[in-house]
Design a protein around this motif. Structure first.
Motif, PDB file in Angstrom:
ATOM      1  N   VAL A 231       0.863  -1.179   0.000  1.00  0.00           N
ATOM      2  CA  VAL A 231       0.000   0.000   0.000  1.00  0.00           C
ATOM      3  C   VAL A 231       0.900   1.228   0.000  1.00  0.00           C
ATOM      4  O   VAL A 231       1.789   1.358   0.852  1.00  0.00           O
ATOM      5  CB  VAL A 231      -0.946   0.024   1.217  1.00  0.00           C
ATOM      6  N   LYS A 284      -7.111  -2.786  -6.440  1.00  0.00           N
ATOM      7  CA  LYS A 284      -6.188  -1.877  -5.746  1.00  0.00           C
ATOM      8  C   LYS A 284      -6.178  -0.539  -6.468  1.00  0.00           C
ATOM      9  O   LYS A 284      -5.761  -0.450  -7.628  1.00  0.00           O
ATOM     10  CB  LYS A 284      -4.783  -2.485  -5.709  1.00  0.00           C
ATOM     11  N   VAL A 293      -8.691  -0.533  -1.324  1.00  0.00           N
ATOM     12  CA  VAL A 293      -8.398  -1.912  -1.732  1.00  0.00           C
ATOM     13  C   VAL A 293      -9.683  -2.710  -1.603  1.00  0.00           C
ATOM     14  O   VAL A 293     -10.359  -2.664  -0.574  1.00  0.00           O
ATOM     15  CB  VAL A 293      -7.278  -2.534  -0.882  1.00  0.00           C
TER      16      VAL A 293
END
Length: 352
Positions: A231, A284, A293
């Motif tokens: 991330v 994503k 997400v």
């Protein structure tokens, strides 16, 4: 603490936990029926006018899910018009995709249109009810209802949904029974689009999936230089990346997917069975303003209706039969439990 000990300490159980029906008044959500459920640390909102999907999940006052730019909204006239559906997809803990299609909109050779992610997510529930009652020493809070997808001379599919949680438990369980009340076999595509957002989703967080392989859906995903499990900071106009995972599972089919934020000491996990959901997609988006997400167990490929029609393997529900699906959402806030989640992933994937 058991039932007697708990009741000795409160006047009403609403001091600790409750289920409350509400009607929204503002903006695009005006008139929409919602049901708020609080079990102590966990609080969620079910949308009675949108398939009893869950709009929001909070844990100890902290929101864990993604809400898209349109915000909380009821059914709109553009909900099922091709890509216009993006104006009403609001995210939430999950929204239900199906039954005629999941994924991108599709038009068949006869000109019939199948909207993006289907019509189910915008269909209002009927026979909606809720309860809060003791079952032994467990105080159980639940919401239930029915959602029908039907057409004159067409399908007649009924979704019977139950959401439940227990006092003090950081978990929400979903049980869906899909019934074909018609007299012909019907396509029954089904996907649960689960959406995790900031602040749980943040740089350094990890998408934890027992994946044996992740196939990029398209060129944008294939060109993404970042790992599917990572991330990053949000950046303007970053293309979304979508991955089709092959999941490892236990002998009984049980598996999971989740997002872990070690900085917050929190994880949100969705558990399910590959026997019920043989396909799994990860969405994503690291784009500014669209920072999310998605974890998406399904019985069909996100490539959609046309993909399965071409292959001849479109999932169908026989006339007068049913299928039952189960999901469990759990919040983890103990470092030992989070470590155990990662060990579970590694064990399923055969890693030391």
């Amino acid at each position: 603490m058991n039932r007697t000990e708990t009741l000795a300490r409160v006047g009403s159980m609403q001091q600790l936990a409750f289920v409350r029906s509400m009607r929204q008044e503002d903006g695009r959500a005006a008139g929409m029926r919602t049901i708020e459920v609080k079990n102590g640390p966990l609080c969620f909102t079910a949308m009675a006018d949108k398939a009893l999907d869950v709009a929001r999940l909070e844990y100890r006052g902290q929101n864990l899910t993604f809400t898209s730019k349109p915000g909380l909204n009821g059914r709109n006239p553009f909900d099922t018009h091709g890509l216009e559906a993006q104006r009403s997809i609001m995210g939430g803990l999950f929204f239900t995709c199906g039954f005629e299609n999941i994924g991108a909109p599709w038009r068949d050779p006869q000109g019939r249109e199948y909207p993006m992610h289907g019509r189910l997510r915008t269909s209002p529930a009927e026979h909606v009810g809720h309860d809060a009652a003791w079952e032994g020493d467990d105080y159980v809070l639940s919401v239930h209802g029915e959602v029908r997808e039907a057409e004159l001379f067409g399908e007649n599919l009924l979704l019977r949904r139950r959401l439940s949680t227990r006092l003090g438990e950081p978990a929400l369980e979903l049980v869906d029974e899909v019934v074909n009340e018609g007299f012909r076999d019907e396509p029954m595509m089904l996907m649960y689009h689960c959406n995790i957002g900031w602040p749980l989703l943040a740089p350094g967080a990890e998408v934890v999936i027992p994946s044996l392989g992740a196939e990029p859906r398209n060129e944008d995903a294939a060109a993404d230089p970042t790992p599917w499990s990572g991330v990053e900071e949000p950046r303007p106009e970053v293309p979304e990346s979508v991955y089709l995972h092959t999941l490892a599972a236990a002998d009984d089919g049980s598996t999971f997917a989740g997002v872990v934020n070690d900085g917050l000491g929190l994880a949100l996990v969705v558990e399910f069975s590959t026997r019920e959901f043989p396909c799994f997609t990860q969405w994503k988006s690291m784009a500014s303003g669209d920072y999310v997400v998605g974890l998406e167990p399904s019985n069909s490929s996100v490539h959609g209706r046309g993909y399965h029609e071409a292959r001849g393997d479109l999932h169908r529900l026989p006339a007068q039969s049913s299928e039952t699906k189960h999901l469990r959402f759990t919040v983890l806030d103990d470092p030992a439990d989070i470590a155990a989640l990662r060990r579970r992933r590694d064990a399923l994937c055969g890693r030391p």
